[in-house]
Scaffold this motif. Sequence first.
Motif: not given
Length: 119
Positions: A2-20
């Motif tokens: 779903s769109t909400a799931d994709t939005r959540d996954l994009i947010g997680r990808a951003i968090d991964q990059v920002w963490r590192d």
Amino acid sequence: MSTADTRDLIGRAIDQVWRDVPALRQLKLVIRLELPARGDAAVWRVELPDKKVSRDPGGDARVDVSVQRVFFNTLAGDPKATIRDWVEAYDHGQVKVSGEPAVVKLIGNVIERQLTRAR
């Protein structure tokens, strides 16, 4: 997915990059994210640092990122994925980045410096 799931996954990808690579948190940028899958090329507009994600062509984007949907789901969904995994994916052509040369170069340099420091 779903769109909400994709939005959540994009947010997680951003968090991964920002963490590192915390220096990228300061960057004000609009990214056009393309996630092609089985004939459908979902295009997302990602506004940073606010993490505003919308299903929009992102005509004002300064950077374009394209990742096959299956690969994106795997990498973004893995909480152990690091910036090194994203860089390796880029090196192998799984992640494609284009856009304003100065911005793309800046992001690349910041990531390189962080990887050098982390060794």
